[in-house]
Design a protein around this motif. Sequence first.
Motif, PDB file in Angstrom:
ATOM      1  N   UNK A 108      17.810  46.575   1.493  1.00 42.82           N
ATOM      2  CA  UNK A 108      17.670  45.118   1.480  1.00 42.82           C
ATOM      3  C   UNK A 108      18.074  44.561   0.145  1.00 42.82           C
ATOM      4  N   UNK A 109      18.454  43.280   0.128  1.00 44.01           N
ATOM      5  CA  UNK A 109      18.871  42.673  -1.127  1.00 44.01           C
ATOM      6  C   UNK A 109      17.741  42.743  -2.132  1.00 44.01           C
ATOM      7  N   UNK A 146      24.035  42.062 -11.250  1.00 41.73           N
ATOM      8  CA  UNK A 146      24.639  42.502  -9.994  1.00 41.73           C
ATOM      9  C   UNK A 146      24.645  41.338  -9.025  1.00 41.73           C
ATOM     10  N   UNK A 147      25.784  41.053  -8.397  1.00 41.48           N
ATOM     11  CA  UNK A 147      25.863  39.876  -7.524  1.00 41.48           C
ATOM     12  C   UNK A 147      24.772  39.795  -6.465  1.00 41.48           C
ATOM     13  N   UNK A 148      24.442  40.925  -5.831  1.00 44.14           N
ATOM     14  CA  UNK A 148      23.431  40.877  -4.770  1.00 44.14           C
ATOM     15  C   UNK A 148      22.047  40.585  -5.322  1.00 44.14           C
ATOM     16  N   UNK A 149      21.874  40.722  -6.635  1.00 37.62           N
ATOM     17  CA  UNK A 149      20.595  40.377  -7.246  1.00 37.62           C
ATOM     18  C   UNK A 149      20.317  38.889  -7.186  1.00 37.62           C
ATOM     19  N   UNK A 150      21.326  38.093  -6.825  1.00 31.74           N
ATOM     20  CA  UNK A 150      21.170  36.640  -6.737  1.00 31.74           C
ATOM     21  C   UNK A 150      20.869  36.168  -5.319  1.00 31.74           C
ATOM     22  N   UNK A 151      20.575  37.083  -4.402  1.00 31.61           N
ATOM     23  CA  UNK A 151      20.347  36.672  -3.022  1.00 31.61           C
ATOM     24  C   UNK A 151      19.171  35.704  -2.901  1.00 31.61           C
ATOM     25  N   UNK A 152      18.102  35.936  -3.660  1.00 28.68           N
ATOM     26  CA  UNK A 152      16.947  35.029  -3.586  1.00 28.68           C
ATOM     27  C   UNK A 152      17.322  33.624  -4.053  1.00 28.68           C
ATOM     28  N   UNK A 153      18.075  33.551  -5.168  1.00 30.91           N
ATOM     29  CA  UNK A 153      18.533  32.248  -5.658  1.00 30.91           C
ATOM     30  C   UNK A 153      19.491  31.602  -4.664  1.00 30.91           C
ATOM     31  N   UNK A 154      20.304  32.414  -4.020  1.00 23.82           N
ATOM     32  CA  UNK A 154      21.256  31.946  -3.016  1.00 23.82           C
ATOM     33  C   UNK A 154      20.517  31.281  -1.853  1.00 23.82           C
ATOM     34  N   UNK A 208      15.236  26.805  12.359  1.00 19.02           N
ATOM     35  CA  UNK A 208      14.162  26.476  11.419  1.00 19.02           C
ATOM     36  C   UNK A 208      13.035  27.510  11.473  1.00 19.02           C
ATOM     37  N   UNK A 209      12.774  28.025  12.667  1.00 19.37           N
ATOM     38  CA  UNK A 209      11.746  29.049  12.800  1.00 19.37           C
ATOM     39  C   UNK A 209      12.177  30.349  12.102  1.00 19.37           C
ATOM     40  N   UNK A 210      13.443  30.706  12.247  1.00 19.23           N
ATOM     41  CA  UNK A 210      13.954  31.908  11.575  1.00 19.23           C
ATOM     42  C   UNK A 210      13.896  31.736  10.061  1.00 19.23           C
ATOM     43  N   UNK A 256      11.465  32.934   4.731  1.00 13.90           N
ATOM     44  CA  UNK A 256      10.784  32.561   3.477  1.00 13.90           C
ATOM     45  C   UNK A 256       9.422  33.224   3.368  1.00 13.90           C
ATOM     46  N   UNK A 257       8.753  33.429   4.504  1.00 14.54           N
ATOM     47  CA  UNK A 257       7.460  34.120   4.480  1.00 14.54           C
ATOM     48  C   UNK A 257       7.627  35.567   4.067  1.00 14.54           C
ATOM     49  N   UNK A 258       8.672  36.217   4.574  1.00 18.12           N
ATOM     50  CA  UNK A 258       8.937  37.609   4.223  1.00 18.12           C
ATOM     51  C   UNK A 258       9.291  37.739   2.759  1.00 18.12           C
ATOM     52  N   UNK A 259      10.029  36.750   2.232  1.00 18.19           N
ATOM     53  CA  UNK A 259      10.392  36.791   0.834  1.00 18.19           C
ATOM     54  C   UNK A 259       9.152  36.657  -0.034  1.00 18.19           C
TER      55      UNK A 259
END
Length: 410
Positions: free
Chosen positions: A45-46, A272-280, A400-402, A407-410
């Motif tokens: 996972x990212x 690392x680019x994928x390290x920005x997934x949360x910011x993305x 919106x549900x997805x 966001x809950x998982x994050x």
Amino acid sequence: MVERSDRAPLLDWEEVPTAEKTDGKAPAVPHVKERLSSPPNNRAPSGCSGFGWSSGPGGPTRTVSNGDGCGAPPATSGAPAAVDEAQPPDKDAHLSDPGAIEVSLEDRMVKWEEKDQIVSVFVVTFNTRTGNMLEWCLPKDIDLEGVEFKAIASGSHRVTTDFIYFRKGSYFGLACFANMAVESMEERGARMKSVGILSPSYTLLYRYMSFLEHQVRLQLKSPGHYSPLEAFYEDKRALLPPSGEAVVCALPTSTWGAAINHSMHPEMKITHPAGCMSQFIRFFGEQIMVLWKLALLRRRILIFSPPPVGVVCYRVYCCCCLANISIPGVGVAVPEFRPFFYVNVADISALENELSYVACTTEKIFEEKKDLYDVYVDNQNVKTHRDGLKPLLRLSAADREKYRKLTEQR
């Protein structure tokens, strides 16, 4: 015993601490079987596991990230060399001993990752009379036409530092840009340079970012001092076939699954680019669901943003991650979702022939070139001129549900 550093400055030779030596014998590699036991289609996972390099009191050491993205204690720095130097067992051993197969996969995997993959290193400068120009490069005979407009993006004079990912033919590049004020009428008060590299693959370019940042500062303060870049190229250059074609930039199929966590998803830091997934995800909010659907459809996505370019290149990378899934039964019918990263007007002819891509630009003129893209992203505004795609821009209750669950998982 000495160990070569793979972090900036990348040219130093350092003694391995005596505490890590074990009577002259190569240290064990306890994590080999553990990494290779993951399913072939497993993807990290990212923001998660993999290998990387970090600097410590005893010099650069190799680290392994655990499942939640935190760095585990560094492995013995001699371990990779020990695996690399080990003689592969014969064919019968492969067939009779599962453990031998695992070691063989690890052996090939480490050899591939550690293989030097730098095709070219170059310096680009801004000249007040002629504009962007290629100042220096190795090798001297490589075709770098147009790279001066990729390494220094349009509008870069407004920022102090930046980095740019880009495509050049069949290669990918990373360049670090810096702008320094000088007391010089000839340079109009500012000196701007960019130091970059080319490689057959973009997944490991991030490793050399700190080196390039250091070198561009050196070039600004001491123009013409190329010896560290020459040494770097000699140390890291790729061994290309005589024709310069058919460059190996992917693992053999048999080792790909085991290498997903090893090289495609190294330690997820901001470099690392994928390290920005949360910011993305935070940046686009619910619109991430729209981008996800468009990426799965392999649409041509163009992202506009003024400089700095680096963070936008990360968004290109993250867009590719959204579409990076296997689709059972589809096979090669789905076009590859190819990252072009930063593009400018010189890339128009190349983009005209692409069926699917994601790229970014700082040039607003692209918005008028509607035949070049299917989806245009300006800030958080995702829009399309194609009637068939317009319904996808509307968020449904399911979308919106997805997003809420995401966001809950994050």
